[in-house]
Design an enzyme around this catalytic site. Structure first.
Site, PDB file in Angstrom:
ATOM      1  N   HIS A 108       0.878  -1.177   0.000  1.00  0.00           N
ATOM      2  CA  HIS A 108       0.000   0.000   0.000  1.00  0.00           C
ATOM      3  C   HIS A 108       0.909   1.219   0.000  1.00  0.00           C
ATOM      4  CE1 HIS A 108      -3.308   2.634   0.598  1.00  0.00           C
ATOM      5  NE2 HIS A 108      -3.178   2.800   1.900  1.00  0.00           N
ATOM      6  N   GLY A 134      -5.450 -11.901   2.743  1.00  0.00           N
ATOM      7  CA  GLY A 134      -4.340 -12.839   2.744  1.00  0.00           C
ATOM      8  C   GLY A 134      -4.758 -14.293   2.667  1.00  0.00           C
ATOM      9  N   SER A 252     -36.189  -8.827  -7.606  1.00  0.00           N
ATOM     10  CA  SER A 252     -37.550  -8.698  -8.149  1.00  0.00           C
ATOM     11  C   SER A 252     -37.670  -7.437  -8.998  1.00  0.00           C
ATOM     12  CB  SER A 252     -38.560  -8.639  -7.004  1.00  0.00           C
ATOM     13  OG  SER A 252     -38.441  -7.402  -6.309  1.00  0.00           O
TER      14      SER A 252
END
Length: 336
Positions: A108, A134, A252
């Protein structure tokens, strides 16, 4: 559309004879380490001496060292610590001990992109970020499959940073599914935006406010919980499996019509304006500064908010309703 790389585009010889130190042995750490080892790479684990993960890593057959010692031995160092711990680990334990030219890897981009870590000028710096937890990275690898990965090159001193990144991504299974190239900036800012606006902040607030609206209108809280919170999983699973169009095909016609007419009304101009402001604060560093200061002060606001959230009516109702659902293992966060 982004270009996608696969195993055929990767050369695992770029990892041969190299020692890869994985800092952290949690969700991602154990998966990276075990997949790399099974792909033929030499892996060591870096942990604090008091870490509860030390015994787990040793039981899994890895050599475990302190972060300082691992930094001395490694050719590649992968940071798999939480964002707010990475800078201190790098500045006090890694940087003073790493060999010249050691490659720095991240899953990151937060710490690098927002200047918490300033890598040495002689180091390749790149990211390999699996887009899954992980346990999935590990289980897919064991099944001969993989989890898609992102790679990003922040600093290419050797001229081969992309080759190293692709080799690593392939070795953890990413090349079986697909590897997409991005940048530290793009990965960090889109990740933070997604978490705050949609995945965590947006979805949870939408569910809580929907629950509150029904309860305030006199409906039973159990009914409100089922309709605004519990059934979210059904919808998200359908979107995960086939996209929004598959979800709309599957529900629906009444739900579909309500979705298309009322969705834009709920997430309207005011919400979009707030999203853009959140993105601006991510891009200009406002959020990063706020998060860093929150950690430095002992997280007083987070503790207060977490305690209040645990005591909310929708959480109390949910805990009771989950006792009626034997098909799943109910979870509960630690009390604050």
């Amino acid at each position: 559309m982004a270009h996608v790389y696969y195993d055929k585009d990767a050369d695992l010889s770029y990892l041969e004879g190299k020692t890869i130190a994985i800092i952290g042995y949690g969700s991602q750490g154990h998966a990276h380490a075990q997949n790399l080892r099974d792909s033929g790479a030499k892996v060591i684990i870096a942990l604090a001496p008091t870490s509860k993960s030390k015994a787990v890593a040793e039981k899994d057959g890895f050599e475990v060292f302190t972060v300082e010692e691992a930094a001395k031995r490694a050719d590649f160092i992968m940071f798999l610590l939480p964002d707010h711990l990475q800078a201190n680990a790098f500045n006090t334990q890694v940087k003073p001990n790493m060999k010249p030219g050691t490659k720095l890897l991240f899953a990151h981009g937060f710490a690098v992109h927002f200047g918490q870590i300033t890598p040495p000028a002689d180091s390749d710096v790149f990211m390999i970020a699996p887009k899954g937890p992980g346990h999935m990275v590990r289980s897919m690898y064991k099944e001969g499959k993989g989890v898609p990965c992102l790679i990003a090159i922040q600093q290419d001193v050797s001229g081969h940073a992309k080759d190293f990144a692709l080799a690593y991504a392939s070795a953890i299974g990413g090349g079986r599914a697909g590897v997409i190239e991005t940048s530290f900036r793009e990965e960090t800012e889109t990740d933070l935006f997604g978490e705050q606006v949609v995945l965590c902040g947006g979805v949870t607030e939408l569910m809580q406010q929907g629950f509150k609206t029904l309860v305030d209108a006199g409906y039973q809280p159990e009914m409100a919980y089922f309709e605004c919170i519990n059934e979210m999983k059904l919808i998200v699973d359908m979107i995960f499996e086939g996209g929004i169009s598959w979800m709309r095909y599957s529900v629906s016609d009444t739900a579909k019509f309500g979705d298309m007419t009322q969705g834009p009304r709920i997430i309207g101009e005011a919400s979009v304006k707030a999203m853009k402001q959140t993105l601006k604060e991510i891009q200009d560093g406002t959020f990063a500064r706020d998060w860093i200061l929150e950690n430095q002060s002992g997280r007083p606001r987070m503790k207060k908010w977490a305690k209040a959230a645990q005591e909310a009516q929708c959480e109390e109702v949910g805990r009771e309703l989950r006792k009626m659902m034997p098909w799943m293992e109910a979870k509960q966060a630690p009390k604050f």
